[in-house]
Design a protein around this motif. Structure first.
Motif, PDB file in Angstrom:
ATOM      1  N   ALA A 135      26.580  38.039  36.300  1.00 29.61           N
ATOM      2  CA  ALA A 135      27.071  36.685  36.546  1.00 29.61           C
ATOM      3  C   ALA A 135      27.224  35.888  35.245  1.00 29.61           C
ATOM      4  O   ALA A 135      27.818  34.823  35.245  1.00 29.61           O
ATOM      5  N   LYS A 136      26.685  36.395  34.154  1.00 26.79           N
ATOM      6  CA  LYS A 136      26.737  35.670  32.884  1.00 26.79           C
ATOM      7  C   LYS A 136      27.653  36.377  31.893  1.00 26.79           C
ATOM      8  O   LYS A 136      27.941  37.549  32.024  1.00 26.79           O
ATOM      9  N   HIS A 137      28.034  35.652  30.868  1.00 28.52           N
ATOM     10  CA  HIS A 137      28.780  36.241  29.764  1.00 28.52           C
ATOM     11  C   HIS A 137      27.834  37.136  28.961  1.00 28.52           C
ATOM     12  O   HIS A 137      26.620  37.040  29.060  1.00 28.52           O
ATOM     13  N   PHE A 138      28.403  37.966  28.131  1.00 26.22           N
ATOM     14  CA  PHE A 138      27.641  38.854  27.261  1.00 26.22           C
ATOM     15  C   PHE A 138      26.639  38.049  26.435  1.00 26.22           C
ATOM     16  O   PHE A 138      26.995  37.051  25.818  1.00 26.22           O
ATOM     17  N   GLU A 139      25.390  38.471  26.448  1.00 25.80           N
ATOM     18  CA  GLU A 139      24.373  37.818  25.631  1.00 25.80           C
ATOM     19  C   GLU A 139      23.475  38.879  25.012  1.00 25.80           C
ATOM     20  O   GLU A 139      22.852  39.670  25.711  1.00 25.80           O
ATOM     21  N   ALA A 140      23.436  38.899  23.690  1.00 25.15           N
ATOM     22  CA  ALA A 140      22.602  39.856  22.966  1.00 25.15           C
ATOM     23  C   ALA A 140      21.287  39.190  22.575  1.00 25.15           C
ATOM     24  O   ALA A 140      21.199  37.962  22.505  1.00 25.15           O
ATOM     25  N   HIS A 141      20.290  40.015  22.310  1.00 27.68           N
ATOM     26  CA  HIS A 141      18.985  39.504  21.897  1.00 27.68           C
ATOM     27  C   HIS A 141      18.324  40.539  20.990  1.00 27.68           C
ATOM     28  O   HIS A 141      18.513  41.739  21.160  1.00 27.68           O
ATOM     29  N   ALA A 142      17.556  40.055  20.027  1.00 21.51           N
ATOM     30  CA  ALA A 142      16.781  40.930  19.140  1.00 21.51           C
ATOM     31  C   ALA A 142      15.320  40.551  19.279  1.00 21.51           C
ATOM     32  O   ALA A 142      14.988  39.372  19.408  1.00 21.51           O
TER      33      ALA A 142
END
Length: 146
Positions: free
Chosen positions: A113-120
């Motif tokens: 449901a969300k846009h692409f979101e990256a995390h480190a």
């Protein structure tokens, strides 16, 4: 009391080692921010890998890990430029580079449901020590940097 007031109170109570770790965090975050801004990521990754490579591995106390994580987060919040999860994770990885079982992880949020979101984030023996997220969010690991 604002961020800087809390920091000043904490600074006064820090040991010499704690102050050194904080100052190293400020320098490390600044250099990482500059490196990420000036170099293509592939070149930055090679340089970062070269400076974090070590043949020496040593146990690091939980207190040292917690102090380093606090120092990186606090420095990142006080510096006059934005430092999101990747520079924080890279700084933590660098400052704790001799600790065994420490990995820098990069992933994407699992939520159609969300846009692409990256995390480190950084894990120590499978436990997230830097870059924690709410339990309602789930990330799919794409890459682990040991």
């Amino acid at each position: 009391m604002g961020k800087s007031g809390k920091f000043i109170n904490r600074w006064k109570n820090l040991s010499y080692n704690g102050k050194v770790i904080f100052l190293k965090s400020v320098i490390c975050l600044s250099l990482i921010k500059a490196g990420l801004a000036l170099l293509p990521f592939a070149a930055f990754r090679k340089v970062f890998h070269w400076i974090t490579s070590t043949s020496t591995v040593k146990e690091v106390s939980q207190q040292q890990i917690e102090l380093t994580v606090w120092a990186v987060d606090t420095a990142a919040n006080l510096l006059p430029f934005e430092l999101l999860c990747l520079p924080r994770a890279l700084a933590t990885k660098y400052l704790l580079r001799k600790a065994p079982f420490l990995t820098l992880e990069i992933g994407i949020e699992v939520n159609p449901a969300k846009h692409f979101e990256a995390h480190a984030w950084v894990e120590n023996n499978g436990t997230v020590i830097m870059g924690k997220w709410p339990e309602s969010v789930s990330y799919h690991r794409l890459w682990a940097w040991t």
